[in-house]
Motif scaffolding. Structure first.
Motif, PDB file in Angstrom:
ATOM      1  N   GLN A  64      20.330  47.891  43.780  1.00 48.66           N
ATOM      2  CA  GLN A  64      19.391  47.310  42.829  1.00 48.66           C
ATOM      3  C   GLN A  64      18.002  47.928  42.927  1.00 48.66           C
ATOM      4  O   GLN A  64      17.281  48.022  41.923  1.00 48.66           O
ATOM      5  N   GLU A  65      17.611  48.400  44.106  1.00 50.19           N
ATOM      6  CA  GLU A  65      16.276  48.974  44.280  1.00 50.19           C
ATOM      7  C   GLU A  65      16.045  50.165  43.353  1.00 50.19           C
ATOM      8  O   GLU A  65      14.906  50.452  42.964  1.00 50.19           O
ATOM      9  N   VAL A  87      18.890  43.986  37.396  1.00 49.64           N
ATOM     10  CA  VAL A  87      17.483  44.175  37.742  1.00 49.64           C
ATOM     11  C   VAL A  87      16.599  44.190  36.496  1.00 49.64           C
ATOM     12  O   VAL A  87      15.547  43.542  36.465  1.00 49.64           O
ATOM     13  N   THR A  88      17.005  44.922  35.469  1.00 47.65           N
ATOM     14  CA  THR A  88      16.161  44.985  34.278  1.00 47.65           C
ATOM     15  C   THR A  88      16.146  43.644  33.536  1.00 47.65           C
ATOM     16  O   THR A  88      15.116  43.264  32.964  1.00 47.65           O
ATOM     17  N   GLU A 125      10.463  52.694  39.461  1.00 45.62           N
ATOM     18  CA  GLU A 125      11.407  53.818  39.518  1.00 45.62           C
ATOM     19  C   GLU A 125      11.746  54.315  38.116  1.00 45.62           C
ATOM     20  O   GLU A 125      11.792  55.526  37.854  1.00 45.62           O
ATOM     21  N   TYR A 144      16.577  50.475  40.327  1.00 44.82           N
ATOM     22  CA  TYR A 144      16.272  50.119  38.945  1.00 44.82           C
ATOM     23  C   TYR A 144      14.997  49.298  38.809  1.00 44.82           C
ATOM     24  O   TYR A 144      14.738  48.720  37.741  1.00 44.82           O
ATOM     25  N   GLU A 145      14.201  49.256  39.866  1.00 40.90           N
ATOM     26  CA  GLU A 145      12.909  48.594  39.752  1.00 40.90           C
ATOM     27  C   GLU A 145      12.057  49.326  38.718  1.00 40.90           C
ATOM     28  O   GLU A 145      12.195  50.528  38.500  1.00 40.90           O
ATOM     29  N   GLN A 146      11.161  48.599  38.090  1.00 41.48           N
ATOM     30  CA  GLN A 146      10.417  49.170  36.967  1.00 41.48           C
ATOM     31  C   GLN A 146       9.651  50.438  37.356  1.00 41.48           C
ATOM     32  O   GLN A 146       9.591  51.398  36.573  1.00 41.48           O
ATOM     33  N   GLN A 183      13.675  41.582  35.321  1.00 46.23           N
ATOM     34  CA  GLN A 183      12.325  42.030  35.004  1.00 46.23           C
ATOM     35  C   GLN A 183      11.856  41.503  33.653  1.00 46.23           C
ATOM     36  O   GLN A 183      10.706  41.091  33.488  1.00 46.23           O
TER      37      GLN A 183
END
Length: 281
Positions: free
Chosen positions: A84-85, A200-201, A91, A87-89, A204
């Motif tokens: 999941q890390e 993840v998205t 990144e 796909y953090e914004q 967000q």
């Protein structure tokens, strides 16, 4: 789920891999007959893909622009990890900077829905690669309460079910035959999208802060807020206010809802290319 009218690109476009310093990204690269007036980078929304822009490609190239529609990492034909890390914004925003560089900076940047918030994050990270920013059906902060609940339910389902099981549940809630798109194309796109990317998205979208004041301070950068007449993800009056705060051009596409790019592609392309022409001047 976005439903493009077709998954077959027009003759002006070819599917290829865009090689960047952050990896390869699947793109549809559409070019005009002569020397391009400029290059446009198109970012799709949540559950979407580069195919969401297919109906825009011909009118954009006919106006003299090259258009590069991208699958972000973990979207459809672009590979992505299961962590999941990834796909953090931040990144995903760094990916956009690399995509712009590989496409040939400077570029006009357009993001639809989730893609608009990723585009905004990229501009706030480094505005130098961009000639303009268009936010299409993409609001100032988190999505509406109803949409927050939807992405929460989807995230919980993705954490405990396979993509095929979730697809069958989505089909049970509404037919995929609402557009001419082959349902099998939509299914294939869904199955090739990474669950971690959607989890993840989606999360967000439900917590995105208001960063309009930060974006307003990015000058000189022409900005454009585009939407349909109706939108159940961000209310249209909210988009009106955001455009005023940004001192941005505001375009409402008659006869369109959350996806003007597929609902009214000719009207949408005309509004976009007119804005890009003005940004050049």
């Amino acid at each position: 789920m976005s439903r493009p009218p077709t998954f077959t690109p027009p003759p002006c476009a070819r599917a290829r891999a865009l090689s960047t310093r952050r990896g390869n990204f699947a793109v549809l690269d559409a070019r005009p007959a002569g020397t391009p007036r400029g290059t446009v980078l198109l970012l799709p929304g949540y559950t979407g893909s580069k195919e969401d822009f297919i109906a825009l490609l011909e009118p954009i190239t006919e106006a003299g622009y090259r258009a590069v529609a991208v699958d972000g990492r973990g979207q459809y034909e672009t590979d992505g990890p299961d962590t999941q890390e990834a796909y953090e914004q931040a990144e995903l925003a760094a990916d956009v900077l690399a995509q712009a560089e590989a496409a040939g900076v400077p570029v006009h940047l357009l993001g639809h829905s989730l893609g608009g918030q990723i585009a905004r994050a990229a501009v706030l990270l480094d505005p130098s690669p961009f000639l303009s920013l268009t936010l299409m059906s993409s609001g100032p902060a988190q999505v509406s309460p109803g949409q927050q609940e939807r992405v929460k339910v989807l995230g919980e389902a993705l954490a405990s079910m396979t993509m095929e099981q979730v697809w069958q549940a989505i089909r049970a809630m509404g037919p995929v035959e609402e557009t001419p798109t082959d349902g099998e194309d939509l299914r294939r796109r869904w199955l090739r999208t990474r669950p971690a990317q959607l989890i993840v998205t989606g999360r967000q979208l439900a917590v995105e802060p208001d960063r309009v004041d930060e974006l307003t301070a990015v000058r000189p950068l022409p900005k454009h807020v585009v939407s349909g007449e109706r939108d159940d993800v961000w209310p249209v009056p909210l988009l009106d206010v955001m455009a005023k705060r940004l001192d941005a051009r505001r375009t409402v596409i008659e006869g369109a809802e959350h996806s003007p790019n597929t609902d009214q592609p000719l009207r949408t392309a005309a509004a976009l290319t007119d804005f890009w022409d003005g940004a050049h001047r």
